[in-house]
Design a protein around this motif. Structure first.
Motif, mmCIF file in Angstrom:
data_model
loop_
_atom_site.group_PDB
_atom_site.id
_atom_site.type_symbol
_atom_site.label_atom_id
_atom_site.label_comp_id
_atom_site.label_asym_id
_atom_site.label_seq_id
_atom_site.Cartn_x
_atom_site.Cartn_y
_atom_site.Cartn_z
ATOM 1 N N UNK A 183 0.807 -1.221 0.000
ATOM 2 C CA UNK A 183 0.000 0.000 0.000
ATOM 3 C C UNK A 183 0.842 1.275 0.000
ATOM 4 N N UNK A 184 2.146 1.147 0.244
ATOM 5 C CA UNK A 184 3.008 2.332 0.283
ATOM 6 C C UNK A 184 3.740 2.570 -1.040
ATOM 7 N N UNK A 185 4.463 1.554 -1.531
ATOM 8 C CA UNK A 185 5.273 1.760 -2.744
ATOM 9 C C UNK A 185 4.672 1.082 -3.974
ATOM 10 N N UNK A 186 3.588 0.341 -3.786
ATOM 11 C CA UNK A 186 2.898 -0.385 -4.853
ATOM 12 C C UNK A 186 3.722 -1.536 -5.438
ATOM 13 N N UNK A 187 4.790 -1.927 -4.739
ATOM 14 C CA UNK A 187 5.604 -3.062 -5.175
ATOM 15 C C UNK A 187 4.915 -4.371 -4.818
ATOM 16 N N UNK A 188 5.349 -5.483 -5.417
ATOM 17 C CA UNK A 188 4.757 -6.779 -5.109
ATOM 18 C C UNK A 188 5.111 -7.220 -3.689
ATOM 19 N N UNK A 189 4.233 -8.022 -3.110
ATOM 20 C CA UNK A 189 4.445 -8.536 -1.758
ATOM 21 C C UNK A 189 4.494 -10.060 -1.768
ATOM 22 N N UNK A 190 5.132 -10.608 -0.742
ATOM 23 C CA UNK A 190 5.221 -12.051 -0.577
ATOM 24 C C UNK A 190 4.544 -12.429 0.736
ATOM 25 N N UNK A 191 3.731 -13.499 0.681
ATOM 26 C CA UNK A 191 3.095 -14.014 1.895
ATOM 27 C C UNK A 191 4.158 -14.744 2.704
ATOM 28 N N UNK A 192 4.286 -14.379 3.963
ATOM 29 C CA UNK A 192 5.271 -14.996 4.850
ATOM 30 C C UNK A 192 4.632 -15.966 5.844
#
Length: 79
Positions: free
Chosen positions: A6-15
């Protein structure tokens, strides 16, 4: 499941995922952008039913989507 930071719009990984109840799960995600580094918890919960289960749990009540033809659904389930 894909989501973006939500901040940089980069992809995220589920940890990590934690099943809180039969209809609620918390998911811990990490932003893949090392310059951002945001870590957060998101919630996953069913909102509406698009196709009913063939083995429904009577304790689970998730509303049927308004776009479903309820008469056709009742007919199909009674056959």
């Amino acid at each position: 499941m894909r989501t973006h930071c939500p901040h940089c719009n980069g992809p995220c990984t589920i940890r990590k995922t934690t099943q809180v109840s039969s209809t609620y799960r918390e998911v811990t995600l990490t932003c893949n952008n090392t310059d951002c580094g945001y870590v957060f918890v998101a919630s996953v919960s069913p909102v509406r039913t698009l196709s009913p289960s063939s083995i429904p749990d009577p304790d689970v009540n998730i509303p049927i989507s308004t776009h479903i033809d309820r008469r056709a659904l009742v007919k199909a389930l009674s056959e």
